[in-house]
Design an enzyme around this catalytic site. Structure first.
Site, PDB file in Angstrom:
ATOM      1  N   GLY A 191       9.922   5.300  -9.099  1.00 22.79           N
ATOM      2  CA  GLY A 191      10.385   6.053 -10.265  1.00 22.79           C
ATOM      3  C   GLY A 191      11.300   7.213  -9.923  1.00 22.79           C
ATOM      4  O   GLY A 191      12.280   7.475 -10.632  1.00 22.79           O
ATOM      5  N   ASN A 192      11.018   7.914  -8.803  1.00 26.03           N
ATOM      6  CA  ASN A 192      11.818   9.108  -8.499  1.00 26.03           C
ATOM      7  C   ASN A 192      13.235   8.765  -8.030  1.00 26.03           C
ATOM      8  O   ASN A 192      14.101   9.628  -7.969  1.00 26.03           O
ATOM      9  CB  ASN A 192      11.107  10.004  -7.474  1.00 26.03           C
ATOM     10  CG  ASN A 192      11.013   9.356  -6.118  1.00 26.03           C
ATOM     11  OD1 ASN A 192      10.933   8.135  -6.003  1.00 26.03           O
ATOM     12  ND2 ASN A 192      11.051  10.149  -5.075  1.00 26.03           N
ATOM     13  N   LYS A 195       0.980  -0.091  -3.489  1.00 26.89           N
ATOM     14  CA  LYS A 195       1.924   0.066  -2.372  1.00 26.89           C
ATOM     15  C   LYS A 195       1.257  -0.285  -1.046  1.00 26.89           C
ATOM     16  O   LYS A 195       1.824  -1.002  -0.218  1.00 26.89           O
ATOM     17  CB  LYS A 195       2.459   1.499  -2.306  1.00 26.89           C
ATOM     18  CG  LYS A 195       3.267   1.869  -3.529  1.00 26.89           C
ATOM     19  CD  LYS A 195       3.812   3.284  -3.408  1.00 26.89           C
ATOM     20  CE  LYS A 195       4.021   3.908  -4.762  1.00 26.89           C
ATOM     21  NZ  LYS A 195       4.575   3.019  -5.799  1.00 26.89           N
TER      22      LYS A 195
HETATM   23  P1  ADP Z   1       6.421   5.013  -7.851  1.00 32.20           P
HETATM   24  O1  ADP Z   1       7.161   5.311  -9.099  1.00 32.20           O
HETATM   25  O2  ADP Z   1       7.227   5.276  -6.625  1.00 32.20           O
HETATM   26  O3  ADP Z   1       5.750   3.675  -7.858  1.00 32.20           O
HETATM   27  P2  ADP Z   1       3.794   6.258  -8.237  1.00 32.20           P
HETATM   28  O4  ADP Z   1       3.655   7.539  -8.980  1.00 32.20           O
HETATM   29  O5  ADP Z   1       3.365   4.991  -8.901  1.00 32.20           O
HETATM   30  O6  ADP Z   1       5.305   6.167  -7.748  1.00 32.20           O
HETATM   31  O7  ADP Z   1       2.984   6.376  -6.864  1.00 32.20           O
HETATM   32  C1  ADP Z   1       3.211   7.437  -5.934  1.00 32.20           C
HETATM   33  C2  ADP Z   1       2.161   8.528  -6.114  1.00 32.20           C
HETATM   34  O8  ADP Z   1       0.869   8.108  -5.656  1.00 32.20           O
HETATM   35  C3  ADP Z   1       2.388   9.770  -5.290  1.00 32.20           C
HETATM   36  O9  ADP Z   1       3.338  10.629  -5.873  1.00 32.20           O
HETATM   37  C4  ADP Z   1       0.992  10.404  -5.248  1.00 32.20           C
HETATM   38  O10 ADP Z   1       0.863  11.384  -6.262  1.00 32.20           O
HETATM   39  C5  ADP Z   1       0.052   9.256  -5.565  1.00 32.20           C
HETATM   40  N1  ADP Z   1      -1.014   9.001  -4.578  1.00 32.20           N
HETATM   41  C6  ADP Z   1      -2.232   8.514  -4.916  1.00 32.20           C
HETATM   42  N2  ADP Z   1      -3.015   8.348  -3.850  1.00 32.20           N
HETATM   43  C7  ADP Z   1      -2.262   8.730  -2.770  1.00 32.20           C
HETATM   44  C8  ADP Z   1      -2.538   8.764  -1.360  1.00 32.20           C
HETATM   45  N3  ADP Z   1      -3.700   8.389  -0.853  1.00 32.20           N
HETATM   46  N4  ADP Z   1      -1.559   9.213  -0.536  1.00 32.20           N
HETATM   47  C9  ADP Z   1      -0.357   9.596  -1.037  1.00 32.20           C
HETATM   48  N5  ADP Z   1      -0.055   9.572  -2.371  1.00 32.20           N
HETATM   49  C10 ADP Z   1      -0.996   9.147  -3.233  1.00 32.20           C
HETATM   50 MG    MG Z   2       4.325   2.993  -9.399  1.00 28.26          MG
END
Ligand code: ADP
Ligand code: MG
Length: 314
Positions: A13-14, A276
């Site tokens: 998303g970012n 992920k």
């Molecule tokens: P994207 O849009 O890249 O898929 P998401 O918001 O779905 O992003 O996922 C990334 C987020 O997951 C990070 O910004 C963080 O806040 C969260 N997160 C949850 N658990 C973890 C973890 N164990 N380590 C790092 N980030 C985590």
């Molecule tokens: Mg996501």
């Protein structure tokens, strides 16, 4: 000359922002990071998510049904297709420009509209979990359930949102064309928004009311293209154990076995980091020599040189 490392990049998303102007600005930064990798001697294939964009398109199409009673509601698969083309357009426009700015004139850029087959029996269809679109009131939610057959769920005190199924990708329908383009040196954007979800009915592919997780779709794409790397670019530089806790520990390099244990111990949030890490483990364990990497967009060049990010290996 050594064979180029083939990389499938999954943009989160970012890398794309939440609104039209935000996306236009974000893709310029994203294009720089991707062309950095090309300059490092990598062959890059781009996949991406579409959470905010598919919600935006869906809401716009609902508004259309209010304006014009001849317009029925737009299927979610069509909304995914629209988001794929719109994001693909911004990305391929920015990538072309960035390549030309660096005097790289021999890499054509193209977006492949991609259908991804899911299993009609996937249990995800029985328990929709992925929230899309904006928050609405209880009253509006009831109206949407009645008029559009949507499933609306209350989301932690913030209002109601539509939830849709998120089935696993099984087959990338256009993989042959994607492979031909990648093999001939094109910079290809594919599987946008996880791909347009379809189920097979004989020769017909029927659009499904679902959104496929882009992390899983990118993993399938990377395996199908026999990539060396799957890089998942997101909002954190590394993956953590005890994320957000006082004893938080950032991970540099983990084996798939260690990662599976961490998954079982519940370190990764469902819907964000969990898919992920699952995709990373799936890719890294699929064949020796395959590496997955989770890091920040701006750090992708450092990460591919081994300087940062969380690496997953056999
Ligand atoms: P994207 O849009 O890249 O898929 P998401 O918001 O779905 O992003 O996922 C990334 C987020 O997951 C990070 O910004 C963080 O806040 C969260 N997160 C949850 N658990 C973890 C973890 N164990 N380590 C790092 N980030 C985590
Ligand atoms: Mg996501």
């Amino acid at each position: 000359m050594a064979k180029k490392r083939r990389i499938v990049i999954a943009l989160g998303g970012n890398a794309l922002g939440n609104t039209l102007p935000e996306q236009m600005a974000a893709v310029k930064i994203t294009a720089r990071a991707i062309v950095d990798l090309i300059e490092e001697g990598c062959e890059v294939v781009v996949a991406h998510g579409n959470g905010p964009q598919v919600g935006m398109v869906n809401n716009a199409m609902i508004a259309l049904t209010h304006e014009d009673e001849k317009q029925p509601n737009t299927p979610l698969s069509v909304c995914v297709a629209m988001s794929q083309a719109y994001i693909g357009y911004d990305l391929q426009n920015a990538l072309r420009e960035e390549l030309l700015n660096r005097n790289i004139t021999n890499i054509p850029v193209a977006t492949m509209i991609t259908q991804v087959r899911v299993d009609a029996d996937d249990p995800a269809f029985q328990s929709p979990s992925k929230p899309i679109g904006k928050f609405v009131s209880a009253e509006q939610a009831k109206m949407m359930e009645e008029n559009f057959n949507y499933i609306m769920k209350e989301d932690s005190g913030r209002g109601y949102r539509r939830v849709v199924a998120s089935p696993k990708p099984v087959e990338i329908i256009e993989i042959g064309t994607i492979r031909t383009m990648v093999d001939s040196g094109d910079l290809v954007i594919a599987c946008g928004g996880g791909g347009i979800p379809v189920t097979r009915q004989g020769n017909h592919l029927k659009g499904a009311s679902a959104v496929i997780d882009k992390d899983f779709a990118s993993c399938l794409l990377a395996k199908e293209l026999d990539a060396d790397y799957l890089i998942i670019l997101t909002a954190v530089e590394k993956v953590a154990l005890n994320f957000g806790q006082p004893d938080e520990k950032w991970l540099d390099s983990v084996s798939v076995e260690e990662a599976r244990n961490y998954i079982n111990e519940g370190h990764f949030a469902a819907g964000s980091m969990l898919p992920k890490v699952e995709a990373a483990v799936d890719f890294a364990s699929s064949k020796p020599g395959r590496t997955a990497l989770i890091t920040l967009l701006e750090k992708s060049r450092d990460a591919i040189q081994g300087a940062t990010g969380t690496t997953f290996h056999l």
